[in-house]
Design a protein around this motif. Structure first.
Motif, PDB file in Angstrom:
ATOM      1  N   UNK A  56      36.075  51.921  41.123  1.00  0.00           N
ATOM      2  CA  UNK A  56      35.300  52.595  40.084  1.00  0.00           C
ATOM      3  C   UNK A  56      35.913  52.222  38.741  1.00  0.00           C
ATOM      4  N   UNK A  57      35.088  51.640  37.851  1.00  0.00           N
ATOM      5  CA  UNK A  57      35.553  51.230  36.528  1.00  0.00           C
ATOM      6  C   UNK A  57      34.437  51.489  35.515  1.00  0.00           C
ATOM      7  N   UNK A  58      34.758  51.288  34.232  1.00  0.00           N
ATOM      8  CA  UNK A  58      33.785  51.555  33.163  1.00  0.00           C
ATOM      9  C   UNK A  58      32.598  50.613  33.200  1.00  0.00           C
ATOM     10  N   UNK A  59      32.808  49.381  33.669  1.00  0.00           N
ATOM     11  CA  UNK A  59      31.711  48.419  33.759  1.00  0.00           C
ATOM     12  C   UNK A  59      31.675  47.810  35.150  1.00  0.00           C
ATOM     13  N   UNK A  60      30.509  47.323  35.520  1.00  0.00           N
ATOM     14  CA  UNK A  60      30.358  46.667  36.817  1.00  0.00           C
ATOM     15  C   UNK A  60      31.212  45.404  36.891  1.00  0.00           C
ATOM     16  N   UNK A  61      31.282  44.670  35.796  1.00  0.00           N
ATOM     17  CA  UNK A  61      32.080  43.439  35.783  1.00  0.00           C
ATOM     18  C   UNK A  61      33.554  43.753  36.017  1.00  0.00           C
ATOM     19  N   UNK A  62      34.051  44.807  35.366  1.00  0.00           N
ATOM     20  CA  UNK A  62      35.461  45.186  35.551  1.00  0.00           C
ATOM     21  C   UNK A  62      35.700  45.655  36.984  1.00  0.00           C
ATOM     22  N   UNK A  63      34.778  46.429  37.527  1.00  0.00           N
ATOM     23  CA  UNK A  63      34.927  46.908  38.902  1.00  0.00           C
ATOM     24  C   UNK A  63      34.923  45.738  39.883  1.00  0.00           C
ATOM     25  N   UNK A  64      34.036  44.771  39.665  1.00  0.00           N
ATOM     26  CA  UNK A  64      33.942  43.619  40.546  1.00  0.00           C
ATOM     27  C   UNK A  64      35.228  42.793  40.510  1.00  0.00           C
ATOM     28  N   UNK A  65      35.710  42.509  39.313  1.00  0.00           N
ATOM     29  CA  UNK A  65      36.938  41.713  39.182  1.00  0.00           C
ATOM     30  C   UNK A  65      38.129  42.442  39.797  1.00  0.00           C
ATOM     31  N   UNK A  66      38.252  43.732  39.519  1.00  0.00           N
ATOM     32  CA  UNK A  66      39.382  44.500  40.050  1.00  0.00           C
ATOM     33  C   UNK A  66      39.296  44.614  41.569  1.00  0.00           C
ATOM     34  N   UNK A  67      38.097  44.812  42.098  1.00  0.00           N
ATOM     35  CA  UNK A  67      37.945  44.924  43.552  1.00  0.00           C
ATOM     36  C   UNK A  67      38.393  43.634  44.241  1.00  0.00           C
ATOM     37  N   UNK A  68      38.056  42.499  43.644  1.00  0.00           N
ATOM     38  CA  UNK A  68      38.490  41.216  44.217  1.00  0.00           C
ATOM     39  C   UNK A  68      40.007  41.109  44.213  1.00  0.00           C
ATOM     40  N   UNK A  69      40.622  41.473  43.104  1.00  0.00           N
ATOM     41  CA  UNK A  69      42.086  41.360  43.007  1.00  0.00           C
ATOM     42  C   UNK A  69      42.787  42.347  43.933  1.00  0.00           C
ATOM     43  N   UNK A  70      42.266  43.554  44.033  1.00  0.00           N
ATOM     44  CA  UNK A  70      42.866  44.542  44.933  1.00  0.00           C
ATOM     45  C   UNK A  70      42.677  44.102  46.387  1.00  0.00           C
ATOM     46  N   UNK A  71      41.486  43.619  46.719  1.00  0.00           N
ATOM     47  CA  UNK A  71      41.234  43.150  48.088  1.00  0.00           C
ATOM     48  C   UNK A  71      42.170  42.006  48.452  1.00  0.00           C
ATOM     49  N   UNK A  72      42.426  41.118  47.508  1.00  0.00           N
ATOM     50  CA  UNK A  72      43.364  40.018  47.767  1.00  0.00           C
ATOM     51  C   UNK A  72      44.787  40.521  47.983  1.00  0.00           C
ATOM     52  N   UNK A  73      45.122  41.649  47.360  1.00  0.00           N
ATOM     53  CA  UNK A  73      46.473  42.213  47.495  1.00  0.00           C
ATOM     54  C   UNK A  73      46.672  42.921  48.836  1.00  0.00           C
ATOM     55  N   UNK A  74      45.577  43.316  49.490  1.00  0.00           N
ATOM     56  CA  UNK A  74      45.679  43.910  50.829  1.00  0.00           C
ATOM     57  C   UNK A  74      45.953  42.745  51.780  1.00  0.00           C
ATOM     58  N   UNK A  75      47.222  42.496  52.021  1.00  0.00           N
ATOM     59  CA  UNK A  75      47.597  41.274  52.711  1.00  0.00           C
ATOM     60  C   UNK A  75      48.971  41.416  53.347  1.00  0.00           C
ATOM     61  N   UNK A  76      49.274  40.550  54.278  1.00  0.00           N
ATOM     62  CA  UNK A  76      50.608  40.441  54.845  1.00  0.00           C
ATOM     63  C   UNK A  76      50.712  39.145  55.605  1.00  0.00           C
ATOM     64  N   UNK A  77      51.947  38.701  55.801  1.00  0.00           N
ATOM     65  CA  UNK A  77      52.192  37.536  56.644  1.00  0.00           C
ATOM     66  C   UNK A  77      52.178  37.997  58.087  1.00  0.00           C
ATOM     67  N   UNK A  78      51.348  37.376  58.875  1.00  0.00           N
ATOM     68  CA  UNK A  78      51.210  37.750  60.281  1.00  0.00           C
ATOM     69  C   UNK A  78      50.753  36.511  61.036  1.00  0.00           C
ATOM     70  N   UNK A  79      51.395  36.184  62.146  1.00  0.00           N
ATOM     71  CA  UNK A  79      51.038  34.946  62.853  1.00  0.00           C
ATOM     72  C   UNK A  79      49.613  34.938  63.395  1.00  0.00           C
ATOM     73  N   UNK A  80      49.005  36.089  63.590  1.00  0.00           N
ATOM     74  CA  UNK A  80      47.657  36.134  64.148  1.00  0.00           C
ATOM     75  C   UNK A  80      46.539  36.022  63.123  1.00  0.00           C
ATOM     76  N   UNK A  81      46.874  36.106  61.837  1.00  0.00           N
ATOM     77  CA  UNK A  81      45.844  36.014  60.798  1.00  0.00           C
ATOM     78  C   UNK A  81      45.496  34.545  60.602  1.00  0.00           C
ATOM     79  N   UNK A  82      44.224  34.228  60.770  1.00  0.00           N
ATOM     80  CA  UNK A  82      43.757  32.850  60.651  1.00  0.00           C
ATOM     81  C   UNK A  82      43.216  32.610  59.253  1.00  0.00           C
TER      82      UNK A  82
END
Length: 112
Positions: A10-36
């Motif tokens: 949730x952000x003030x503009x759709x563009x800001x929400x879209x950009x932030x969602x992409x960056x946050x989604x990319x941060x949901x991550x870990x090194x794991x041998x099973x992730x392809x």
């Protein structure tokens, strides 16, 4: 590039929400041998990501691994929230949820 099932911001503009969602989604991550991961151009030939690795499969993760990945994404969301760039975020991974700010719907999942 991350492993989140979904991220809502949730952000003030759709563009800001879209950009932030992409960056946050990319941060949901870990090194794991099973992730392809594969180069983006192999997944979609006209991708503007070229040879950057994108996630194509995530195996069932342990609760500890899900927590590590979600907590990494939550830290990124909290940084954006502290800077006034977003109002809140909800992160989803294999049945688990983390929320912060205006989207902190469940006590215990909120970071503040």
């Amino acid at each position: 590039m991350g492993i989140a099932d979904a991220v809502t911001v949730l952000a003030r503009t759709a563009a800001m929400a879209d950009a932030a969602a992409t960056m946050v989604a990319n941060a949901v991550n870990l090194d794991h041998p099973g992730i392809l991961r594969r180069p983006a151009r192999e997944v979609q030939c006209d991708s503007d990501l070229g040879d950057r690795l994108v996630t194509v499969a995530v195996p069932p993760l342990t609760q500890v691994d899900r927590a590590r990945a979600l907590d990494a994404g939550l830290r990124a969301a909290d940084v954006f929230r502290a800077r006034g760039l977003i109002e809140g975020a909800a992160l989803f991974l294999q049945g688990e949820i983390r929320t912060t700010g205006a989207l902190a719907l469940e006590k215990g999942n909120a970071s503040g």
